[in-house]
Design an enzyme around this catalytic site. Structure first.
Site, PDB file in Angstrom:
ATOM      1  N   GLY A  24       8.793 -22.470  11.124  1.00 56.69           N
ATOM      2  CA  GLY A  24       9.190 -23.358  11.556  1.00 56.69           C
ATOM      3  C   GLY A  24       8.621 -23.293  13.620  1.00 56.69           C
ATOM      4  N   CYS A  55      11.066 -15.464  10.394  1.00 55.43           N
ATOM      5  CA  CYS A  55      11.154 -16.379  11.398  1.00 55.43           C
ATOM      6  C   CYS A  55      11.944 -17.541  11.455  1.00 55.43           C
ATOM      7  CB  CYS A  55       9.208 -17.131  11.721  1.00 55.43           C
ATOM      8  SG  CYS A  55       9.516 -17.347  13.575  1.00 55.43           S
ATOM      9  N   TYR A  56      11.537 -18.425  11.343  1.00 54.49           N
ATOM     10  CA  TYR A  56      12.825 -19.981  11.409  1.00 54.49           C
ATOM     11  C   TYR A  56      13.619 -19.940  10.014  1.00 54.49           C
ATOM     12  CZ  TYR A  56      14.947 -24.585  10.894  1.00 54.49           C
ATOM     13  OH  TYR A  56      16.126 -25.266  10.440  1.00 54.49           O
ATOM     14  N   HIS A  89       5.884 -12.586  11.664  1.00 54.64           N
ATOM     15  CA  HIS A  89       5.174 -13.529  10.292  1.00 54.64           C
ATOM     16  C   HIS A  89       4.139 -12.500   9.965  1.00 54.64           C
ATOM     17  CE1 HIS A  89       5.856 -17.769  11.637  1.00 54.64           C
ATOM     18  NE2 HIS A  89       6.216 -17.139  12.650  1.00 54.64           N
ATOM     19  N   GLU A 142       2.399 -12.188   7.181  1.00 50.27           N
ATOM     20  CA  GLU A 142       1.144 -13.003   6.785  1.00 50.27           C
ATOM     21  C   GLU A 142       0.216 -13.151   7.686  1.00 50.27           C
ATOM     22  OE1 GLU A 142       3.652 -16.516   8.156  1.00 50.27           O
ATOM     23  OE2 GLU A 142       4.452 -14.506   6.996  1.00 50.27           O
ATOM     24  N   ASP A 196     -17.350 -25.995  -5.402  1.00 51.12           N
ATOM     25  CA  ASP A 196     -15.820 -26.849  -5.896  1.00 51.12           C
ATOM     26  C   ASP A 196     -16.826 -27.641  -6.958  1.00 51.12           C
ATOM     27  OD1 ASP A 196     -14.758 -25.625  -3.717  1.00 51.12           O
ATOM     28  OD2 ASP A 196     -14.832 -27.474  -2.403  1.00 51.12           O
ATOM     29  N   LYS A 208     -10.262 -21.557  -2.142  1.00 51.76           N
ATOM     30  CA  LYS A 208     -11.425 -21.453  -2.437  1.00 51.76           C
ATOM     31  C   LYS A 208     -12.063 -20.269  -2.856  1.00 51.76           C
ATOM     32  CE  LYS A 208     -15.300 -23.560  -0.964  1.00 51.76           C
ATOM     33  NZ  LYS A 208     -16.084 -24.304  -1.479  1.00 51.76           N
TER      34      LYS A 208
END
Length: 519
Positions: free
Chosen positions: A58, A85-86, A176, A178, A233, A375
């Site tokens: 964040g 991180c944060y 991070h 990710e 979708d 998705k």
């Protein structure tokens, strides 16, 4: 979602990449949800009953007035926690460590972490080469770790880059994992969920069964209408709902005359013949193209198409007696983006998902069976439902259709040229085996004519722009590096096969600064 699945809670502190954490976990067949820190209290934790918790990164500083904090009870749940991180800083701050402001220890971008002597199961598969590349983005830093924690990895500006209290299964990293700039980040998440005891029970087969049960419980014996765009979708949503309630579903396909070559016929055939789903095909090309005549401003185009779509859909829906529900293909990113981490409204849900306030206007209740999916998961669910791969893997197509690939005034002649050229271009991409490598590819007809020579004669025809981009989520994109041979061959085919084009260009603009579509 049903409590039958093991659940992981991601507490969001406002990182721009929190969605990527969820994507990594879903890829590991772990069900997770993202919730803003200020929506997670003791009652929420009890009800959600997570098997593990992740604190996102964040932009805040733990020193700031009103800095985002996790609920104190989260540390007493007795489940593994990973702070990023944060998330690491706030974990240290809450558990008795110390965080300090930058003072030359800020890190932004690529960094390298080296291991300490002690082994940590969270890092299985890491440090084979002695150090690992990671992605850092922090101003403050941890200057003293909390009691019970040890250091397992350091970077030049983050002496506590990887810390853990193994006895409580609390883990914290300053980088991070990710993002793809941390190449072994996915392995770290895989290790974390394994240590937390996840068995990977989140599959599209189980989701399909749960969703069908849920739709039946919600709808009962009432009727549902579904706005069908022909995209992945809305099509997957319609077929899933049809499996649940059969003929209680009616689909309304508003054909605005701005679709690709043969697209309307393909959609109608798939739904009527292959799935035997009741379908209203509203062929309104004359209405839409008439309203767009002389219009060249892109925003006016979009608004005109959006308003007419709602008018036509509402008119057709009103003919369906006893309809009490409206089905939409809302996806999880839309749900996340409609609530900011600070609790207020953030990004409005995209207009093609939240059809212009129609549910309220028509007094209908919403059925949104895909609202927990990303998705790629929708595509997997589509395969589970038996949709053909060729359909499921189609590139995204915008709601306003070819209108925004036709800068300037729209005419039937230009649309016909565009359809033919686009079909040749996509055929070329498929023939060369490149379709699945590309996020989105299309032709656009430019609002200018140029002089050319064909045979011995002079031509004065339209110029065409080809676009192909690679992307993960459409937020950023880069042009696809076709070979010159491919581009030359494609341009020759288009000019030879499509009357009205005498010049072809390839668009090499990235996003940003450009957008993917022309308008």
């Amino acid at each position: 979602m049903t409590h039958a699945h093991q659940r992981l809670l991601i507490i969001d502190f406002g990182s721009q990449v929190t969605q990527l954490i969820a994507r990594r976990l879903r890829e590991l067949s772990v069900y997770c949800e993202i919730h803003p820190y200020n929506r997670v209290d003791e009652a929420f934790l009890k009800n959600f009953a997570p098997k593990a918790v992740i604190f996102s990164g964040g932009p805040s500083s733990v020193f700031a007035t009103g800095a985002p904090m996790p609920p104190t009870g989260v540390f007493d749940l007795g489940v593994p926690i990973l702070g990023i991180c944060y998330g690491q800083q706030v974990m240290m701050h809450c558990l008795g460590g110390k965080v300090e402001r930058g003072h030359g220890t800020a890190e932004f971008g690529r960094a390298y972490v080296t291991p300490k002597d002690a082994k940590l199961p969270l890092l299985d598969g890491w440090f084979d080469e002695g150090r690992e590349q990671v992605w850092m983005s922090h101003g403050d830093h941890v200057s003293k770790i909390a009691p019970g924690f040890e250091v397992y990895g350091t970077s030049p500006n983050a002496p506590f880059a990887i810390t853990a209290d193994v006895s409580r299964s609390f883990y914290a990293v300053q980088f991070h994992p990710e993002v793809h700039h941390t190449p072994k980040g996915a392995k770290l998440y895989e290790n974390f969920v394994r240590l937390a005891g996840f068995i990977g029970d989140w599959t599209m087969a189980s989701y399909k069964d749960d969703a069908i049960e849920k739709i039946r419980a919600q709808v009962g014996d009432k009727r549902v209408i579904c706005g069908l765009s022909g995209g992945v979708d809305s099509s997957v949503a319609a077929i899933l709902i049809h499996e649940a309630i059969g003929d209680q579903l009616t689909c309304v396909f508003v054909d605005h005359g701005l679709l690709r070559l043969n697209e309307a016929e393909e959609v109608v055939t798939m739904f009527r013949d292959n799935y035997n789903i009741p379908l209203v095909h509203a062929d309104e090309a004359d209405l839409f193209l008439g309203a767009l005549e002389g219009v060249s401003d892109p925003e006016v185009k979009r608004k005109t198409i959006g308003k007419l779509f709602i008018d036509v859909f509402q008119r057709e829906a009103n003919k369906i007696e006893g309809a009490e529900f409206l089905a939409q293909g809302t996806l999880y990113p839309d749900v996340i983006e409609s609530v900011s981490f600070s609790g207020g409204p953030s990004v409005t849900i995209k207009s093609h998902h939240n059809v212009g306030g129609l549910p309220e206007k028509m007094g209908l209740k919403l059925v949104e069976p895909l609202r927990e999916l990303f998705k790629d998961e929708v595509r997997a669910l589509g395969r589970e439902l038996g949709l053909p791969d060729k359909f499921i893997g189609r590139h995204p197509f915008p709601g306003p259709g070819l209108a925004i690939r036709c800068p300037g005034e729209i005419t039937r002649e230009k649309l016909d040229i565009l359809r033919q050229a686009d079909a040749v271009y996509i055929d070329q991409i498929r023939k060369h085996g490149l379709y699945d490598e590309i996020w989105q590819a299309f032709a656009a007809i430019l609002p200018l004519k140029t002089v050319g020579v064909m045979g011995d004669g002079r031509t004065y025809d339209y110029a065409l722009s080809l676009r192909a981009v690679t992307s993960v989520d459409g937020m950023t994109a880069d042009y696809y590096p076709f070979t010159h041979d491919f581009l030359g061959e494609t341009a020759t085919r288009i000019i030879n096969e499509v009357q009205g084009v005498n010049r072809v260009m390839y668009d090499v603009t990235s996003k940003p600064p450009g957008t993917i579509e022309m308008e």
